[in-house]
Scaffold this motif. Structure first.
Motif, mmCIF file in Angstrom:
data_model
loop_
_atom_site.group_PDB
_atom_site.id
_atom_site.type_symbol
_atom_site.label_atom_id
_atom_site.label_comp_id
_atom_site.label_asym_id
_atom_site.label_seq_id
_atom_site.Cartn_x
_atom_site.Cartn_y
_atom_site.Cartn_z
ATOM 1 N N UNK A 94 13.119 -8.855 6.320
ATOM 2 C CA UNK A 94 12.321 -9.856 5.829
ATOM 3 C C UNK A 94 10.883 -9.177 5.923
ATOM 4 N N UNK A 95 10.929 -8.174 6.787
ATOM 5 C CA UNK A 95 9.157 -7.523 6.772
ATOM 6 C C UNK A 95 9.285 -6.678 5.276
ATOM 7 N N UNK A 96 10.371 -5.938 4.918
ATOM 8 C CA UNK A 96 10.275 -5.219 3.682
ATOM 9 C C UNK A 96 9.943 -6.270 2.165
ATOM 10 N N UNK A 97 10.348 -7.357 2.401
ATOM 11 C CA UNK A 97 10.076 -8.210 1.521
ATOM 12 C C UNK A 97 8.460 -8.562 1.474
ATOM 13 N N UNK A 98 7.933 -8.646 2.715
ATOM 14 C CA UNK A 98 6.529 -8.897 3.015
ATOM 15 C C UNK A 98 5.723 -7.552 2.360
ATOM 16 N N UNK A 99 6.159 -6.377 3.042
ATOM 17 C CA UNK A 99 5.304 -5.478 2.435
ATOM 18 C C UNK A 99 5.457 -4.852 0.909
ATOM 19 N N UNK A 100 6.453 -5.195 0.440
ATOM 20 C CA UNK A 100 6.551 -4.621 -1.041
ATOM 21 C C UNK A 100 5.362 -5.281 -1.752
ATOM 22 N N UNK A 101 4.374 -6.223 -1.520
ATOM 23 C CA UNK A 101 3.368 -6.684 -1.879
ATOM 24 C C UNK A 101 2.257 -5.702 -2.139
ATOM 25 N N UNK A 102 2.394 -4.790 -1.109
ATOM 26 C CA UNK A 102 1.230 -3.622 -0.894
ATOM 27 C C UNK A 102 1.357 -2.522 -1.959
ATOM 28 N N UNK A 103 2.512 -2.579 -2.637
ATOM 29 C CA UNK A 103 2.640 -1.397 -3.771
ATOM 30 C C UNK A 103 2.514 -0.184 -3.164
ATOM 31 N N UNK A 208 -5.792 2.949 3.211
ATOM 32 C CA UNK A 208 -7.318 2.758 3.527
ATOM 33 C C UNK A 208 -7.612 1.564 4.274
ATOM 34 N N UNK A 209 -8.887 1.222 4.812
ATOM 35 C CA UNK A 209 -9.062 0.265 5.765
ATOM 36 C C UNK A 209 -8.445 -1.081 5.236
ATOM 37 N N UNK A 210 -8.690 -1.441 3.828
ATOM 38 C CA UNK A 210 -8.262 -2.937 3.289
ATOM 39 C C UNK A 210 -6.922 -2.840 3.569
ATOM 40 N N UNK A 211 -5.977 -1.681 3.228
ATOM 41 C CA UNK A 211 -4.636 -1.792 3.054
ATOM 42 C C UNK A 211 -4.042 -2.165 4.517
ATOM 43 N N UNK A 212 -4.659 -1.353 5.540
ATOM 44 C CA UNK A 212 -4.337 -1.307 6.771
ATOM 45 C C UNK A 212 -4.333 -2.884 7.314
ATOM 46 N N UNK A 213 -5.461 -3.493 6.796
ATOM 47 C CA UNK A 213 -5.669 -4.630 7.457
ATOM 48 C C UNK A 213 -4.715 -5.678 6.825
ATOM 49 N N UNK A 214 -4.223 -5.526 5.670
ATOM 50 C CA UNK A 214 -3.231 -6.307 5.100
ATOM 51 C C UNK A 214 -1.894 -6.174 5.531
ATOM 52 N N UNK A 215 -1.912 -4.920 5.962
ATOM 53 C CA UNK A 215 -0.478 -4.646 6.960
ATOM 54 C C UNK A 215 -0.480 -5.369 8.365
ATOM 55 N N UNK A 216 -1.485 -4.968 8.919
ATOM 56 C CA UNK A 216 -1.766 -5.855 10.099
ATOM 57 C C UNK A 216 -1.271 -7.550 10.115
ATOM 58 N N UNK A 217 -1.846 -8.124 8.936
ATOM 59 C CA UNK A 217 -1.552 -9.272 8.848
ATOM 60 C C UNK A 217 -0.184 -9.783 8.573
ATOM 61 N N UNK A 220 1.723 -9.373 11.918
ATOM 62 C CA UNK A 220 1.567 -10.507 12.768
ATOM 63 C C UNK A 220 2.487 -11.552 12.832
ATOM 64 N N UNK A 221 3.328 -11.629 11.652
ATOM 65 C CA UNK A 221 4.271 -12.589 11.583
ATOM 66 C C UNK A 221 5.404 -12.140 12.364
ATOM 67 N N UNK A 222 5.490 -10.859 12.793
ATOM 68 C CA UNK A 222 6.658 -10.301 13.797
ATOM 69 C C UNK A 222 6.000 -9.997 15.086
ATOM 70 N N UNK A 223 5.532 -10.923 15.924
ATOM 71 C CA UNK A 223 5.084 -10.457 17.149
ATOM 72 C C UNK A 223 5.808 -9.644 18.063
ATOM 73 N N UNK A 224 7.082 -9.629 17.825
ATOM 74 C CA UNK A 224 7.741 -8.726 18.768
ATOM 75 C C UNK A 224 7.779 -7.478 18.530
ATOM 76 N N UNK A 225 7.423 -6.920 17.212
ATOM 77 C CA UNK A 225 7.112 -5.617 16.764
ATOM 78 C C UNK A 225 6.094 -4.976 17.402
ATOM 79 N N UNK A 226 5.825 -3.673 17.363
ATOM 80 C CA UNK A 226 4.724 -2.620 17.586
ATOM 81 C C UNK A 226 4.129 -2.091 16.486
ATOM 82 N N UNK A 227 2.856 -2.110 16.392
ATOM 83 C CA UNK A 227 2.268 -1.252 15.283
ATOM 84 C C UNK A 227 1.625 0.081 15.998
ATOM 85 N N UNK A 228 1.864 1.033 15.578
ATOM 86 C CA UNK A 228 1.549 2.050 16.293
ATOM 87 C C UNK A 228 1.177 3.323 15.294
#
Length: 231
Positions: A94-103, A208-217, A220-228
């Motif tokens: 599910x996560x892979x399908x979401x981040x595919x949009x970041x190209x 870059x900052x914009x892509x990082x913000x999109x990744x954080x969003x 957020x759909x996977x609250x049990x995961x950690x961003x580090x």
């Protein structure tokens, strides 16, 4: 002698006449301001200053035409390596399908992470230290009317303990524990049992900052995961 006196007086008269006509300049010192200004070159272009003007600090020199005083723009932040995880297989897809949009192309990668999942819950009596100790505890259980038990003899942290049942859910294990307490068994415990599992972590580089913000969003759909951060 008379000729000498005559010529001397004539010379003095000529000197006095020259001084009077200003041919030899003025030997008088004029202390009045108007007279001094009159004798200066281009006196009409001079300006008298007040005391406040005379003591005021000098203004900074004006910038030359075409000179840019603005500071250089700040370099936008960049994130060398960001990691999100650890996912089980279903959530990872599910996560892979979401981040595919970041190209992100080859700036995105996935790595395997060894993990453990809770497979079941065991009701047990802690290890008794030896086979003899475990046998004595088993005899006590028989006297209390408990017949469904198993002495753990295999090499593990629970060796010479006594298993009183293995359950799929924690709720079922707690129900069994409550039943044993009513029978007089008060040394029993509930503990999870683990099995090895395959998990995934995703790494993203040079964001870059914009892509990082999109990744954080997305994260957020996977609250049990950690961003580090990563290396």
């Amino acid at each position: 002698m008379l000729k000498f006196v005559f010529w001397l007086l004539a010379g003095v008269n000529l000197l006095v006449l020259a001084i009077g006509q200003g041919y030899l300049g003025s030997f008088r010192t004029e202390t009045r301001e108007p007279a001094r200004l009159k004798n200066q070159l281009q006196a009409t272009k001079l300006t008298l200053l007040t005391q406040e003007q005379a003591t005021a600090p000098a203004a900074p020199p004006a910038a030359e035409e075409g000179t840019t005083l603005a500071a250089a723009p700040a370099t936008p932040p960049s994130y060398a390596c960001t990691e999100v995880g650890n996912f089980l297989l279903a959530d990872g897809r599910r996560f892979e399908a979401q981040v595919a949009a970041l190209d992100l192309g080859d700036r995105q990668s996935r790595r395997n992470v060894a993990g453990q999942d809770i497979s079941s819950y065991m009701v047990y009596i802690p290890p008794q230290g030896s086979k003899e100790g475990a046998d004595r505890k088993a005899g006590e259980l028989k006297q209390l009317g408990v017949t469904n038990y198993f002495i753990i003899s295999e090499s593990s942290p629970q060796r010479w303990g006594i298993s009183l049942g293995v359950f799929k859910s924690e709720t079922s294990a707690q129900s069994q524990l409550a039943s044993l307490n009513k029978q007089g068994v008060h040394s029993a415990r509930v503990a999870p049992r683990y099995s090895a599992s395959k998990q995934f972590a995703y790494q993203f580089r040079d964001l870059d900052a914009a892509t990082r913000t999109r990744l954080e969003k997305i994260k957020a759909q996977f609250p049990e995961q950690e961003l580090r951060s990563c290396k």
